[in-house]
Write an enzyme that holds these catalytic residues in place. Sequence first.
Site, short mmCIF file in Angstrom:
data_model
loop_
_atom_site.label_atom_id
_atom_site.label_comp_id
_atom_site.label_asym_id
_atom_site.label_seq_id
_atom_site.Cartn_x
_atom_site.Cartn_y
_atom_site.Cartn_z
N HIS A 1 -4.32 2.26 8.53
CA HIS A 1 -2.90 1.90 8.45
C HIS A 1 -2.41 2.10 7.02
O HIS A 1 -2.98 1.54 6.08
CB HIS A 1 -2.73 0.45 8.88
CG HIS A 1 -1.32 0.00 9.01
ND1 HIS A 1 -0.53 0.27 10.11
CD2 HIS A 1 -0.53 -0.74 8.17
CE1 HIS A 1 0.66 -0.28 9.96
NE2 HIS A 1 0.70 -0.89 8.78
N MET B 1 8.23 1.77 5.83
CA MET B 1 9.21 0.71 5.58
C MET B 1 10.17 1.28 4.54
O MET B 1 10.14 0.91 3.35
CB MET B 1 8.49 -0.56 5.10
CG MET B 1 7.79 -1.28 6.23
SD MET B 1 6.51 -2.41 5.67
CE MET B 1 5.14 -1.27 5.52
N HIS C 1 3.02 3.59 8.49
CA HIS C 1 4.06 2.59 8.75
C HIS C 1 5.11 2.73 7.65
O HIS C 1 4.91 2.30 6.52
CB HIS C 1 3.42 1.19 8.74
CG HIS C 1 4.38 0.07 8.93
ND1 HIS C 1 4.03 -1.26 8.71
CD2 HIS C 1 5.68 0.04 9.33
CE1 HIS C 1 5.07 -2.04 8.96
NE2 HIS C 1 6.10 -1.26 9.32
N ASP D 1 1.30 -6.45 13.41
CA ASP D 1 1.08 -6.20 11.98
C ASP D 1 1.57 -7.39 11.18
O ASP D 1 2.76 -7.70 11.19
CB ASP D 1 1.84 -4.92 11.58
CG ASP D 1 1.56 -4.50 10.15
OD1 ASP D 1 0.72 -5.14 9.49
OD2 ASP D 1 2.19 -3.52 9.70
N GLY D 2 0.62 -8.01 10.47
CA GLY D 2 0.97 -9.10 9.58
C GLY D 2 0.19 -10.36 9.88
O GLY D 2 0.35 -10.95 10.95
N GLY D 3 -0.69 -10.73 8.96
CA GLY D 3 -1.44 -11.97 9.11
C GLY D 3 -2.48 -11.94 10.21
O GLY D 3 -2.91 -12.99 10.70
N ASP E 1 0.80 1.76 4.61
CA ASP E 1 2.11 1.14 4.45
C ASP E 1 2.89 1.85 3.35
O ASP E 1 2.52 1.80 2.18
CB ASP E 1 1.95 -0.34 4.07
CG ASP E 1 1.47 -1.18 5.23
OD1 ASP E 1 2.09 -1.13 6.30
OD2 ASP E 1 0.45 -1.89 5.07
N MET F 1 6.22 -6.63 14.10
CA MET F 1 5.83 -7.36 12.90
C MET F 1 5.57 -8.82 13.27
O MET F 1 6.39 -9.44 13.96
CB MET F 1 6.92 -7.30 11.83
CG MET F 1 7.21 -5.93 11.25
SD MET F 1 5.82 -5.07 10.48
CE MET F 1 5.27 -6.23 9.23
N PHE G 1 5.23 -7.29 2.40
CA PHE G 1 4.08 -7.70 1.60
C PHE G 1 2.89 -8.04 2.50
O PHE G 1 3.10 -8.59 3.59
CB PHE G 1 4.41 -8.93 0.74
CG PHE G 1 5.48 -8.65 -0.28
CD1 PHE G 1 5.14 -8.16 -1.54
CD2 PHE G 1 6.82 -8.82 0.04
CE1 PHE G 1 6.14 -7.85 -2.47
CE2 PHE G 1 7.82 -8.53 -0.88
CZ PHE G 1 7.48 -8.04 -2.14
N GLY G 2 1.70 -7.75 2.01
CA GLY G 2 0.50 -8.19 2.69
C GLY G 2 0.22 -9.65 2.31
O GLY G 2 0.89 -10.23 1.46
N SER H 1 -5.37 -2.03 6.91
CA SER H 1 -4.26 -1.61 6.06
C SER H 1 -4.74 -1.45 4.63
O SER H 1 -5.24 -2.41 4.02
CB SER H 1 -3.14 -2.66 6.10
OG SER H 1 -2.24 -2.40 5.05
N GLY I 1 -5.00 -6.16 6.93
CA GLY I 1 -5.20 -5.80 5.53
C GLY I 1 -6.12 -6.77 4.83
O GLY I 1 -7.30 -6.49 4.61
N THR I 2 -5.60 -7.95 4.54
CA THR I 2 -6.37 -8.95 3.81
C THR I 2 -7.67 -9.31 4.52
O THR I 2 -8.71 -9.48 3.88
CB THR I 2 -5.51 -10.23 3.64
OG1 THR I 2 -4.24 -9.85 3.10
CG2 THR I 2 -6.17 -11.23 2.72
N MET J 1 6.37 1.93 1.39
CA MET J 1 7.54 1.08 1.10
C MET J 1 8.32 1.70 -0.05
O MET J 1 7.73 2.21 -1.01
CB MET J 1 7.09 -0.32 0.69
CG MET J 1 6.17 -1.00 1.68
SD MET J 1 5.85 -2.69 1.16
CE MET J 1 4.54 -3.15 2.30
O1 LIG Z 1 3.26 -3.73 6.90
C1 LIG Z 1 2.69 -4.61 6.33
C2 LIG Z 1 3.40 -5.51 5.37
O2 LIG Z 1 4.75 -5.22 5.40
C3 LIG Z 1 1.28 -4.84 6.68
O3 LIG Z 1 0.66 -3.68 7.19
C4 LIG Z 1 0.39 -5.57 5.71
O4 LIG Z 1 -0.27 -4.71 4.86
C5 LIG Z 1 -0.64 -6.34 6.47
O5 LIG Z 1 -1.37 -7.09 5.56
P1 LIG Z 1 -2.07 -8.46 5.98
O6 LIG Z 1 -0.97 -9.37 6.49
O7 LIG Z 1 -3.05 -8.12 7.06
O8 LIG Z 1 -2.68 -8.91 4.72
CO LIG Z 2 2.13 -2.25 8.04
#
Ligand SMILES: O=C(CO)[C@@H](O)[C@H](O)COP(=O)(O)O
Ligand SMILES: [Co+2]
Length: 226
Positions: A35, A70, A68, A177-179, A37, A139, A145-146, A11, A199-200, A39
């Site tokens: 990916h 949002m 994606h 998606d997420g964490g 995002d 999700m 937020f990432g 991401s 992402g991170t 928003m």
């Molecule tokens: O859609 C989203 C956040 O809403 C994601 O795509 C984040 O960008 C993922 O980031 P990480 O959780 O991997 O840091």
């Molecule tokens: Co996303």
Amino acid sequence: MTVPPTIVAPSILAADFARLADEVRAVEGAADWLHVDVMDNHFVPNLTIGLPVVQSLRAATQLPFDVHLMIEDPRRWAPGYADAGAYNVTFHAEACDDPVALAKDLRSAGAKAGLAIDRDTPIEPYLELLPSFDTLLIMTIKAGFGGQRFIPQLLEKVRAARRHVAAGHLELRIEVDGGIAADTIEQAAAAGADAFVAGTAVYGADDPAEAVRRLRALAERAISGA
Ligand SMILES: O=C(CO)[C@@H](O)[C@H](O)COP(=O)(O)O
Ligand SMILES: [Co+2]
């Protein structure tokens, strides 16, 4: 395009936006999708990038774009991302009163259609819509937020979706998606996900391409049950 069994999608939300094209090229050759995002500060309380950036970035890489959205009112905006060359355009179930109609529009515009389910949305009402979609994005955090902490309880939705896909012999990616990181991707893969947004864990690493390869190896090991 050959279809890889396991998709890793970095991401760019976690990338350095001042060096976006370079950041994207840093994962080219390792990543399967990019990916993106989008928003709008209405559907979620955060504002990122929109169509002009996606159009410009399209020329900077060969990677398929996994957009994606949002945003509110996805019927107005989503087809524009397909026209801009996105491979997959995913919008949120919570933002759309006729998801099947929008999926048809996206496919007519040449994109894959994705349905996203946010943290607090149950999956059951949407299972019967899945034959109209190519991707189901579940999700594993609250969208917006990432850098948030992965919520393992949300994998129950992944398991339910995987059972439904298997029972109906559907051709559908199940994306989380997420964490997603080295310490969470195996659980998500074992639950039935086969596409992983990170992402991170990618852009926070010293070597983003190596981070992608490592994540894929962990997911594939969990999927094969090794
Ligand atoms: O859609 C989203 C956040 O809403 C994601 O795509 C984040 O960008 C993922 O980031 P990480 O959780 O991997 O840091
Ligand atoms: Co996303």
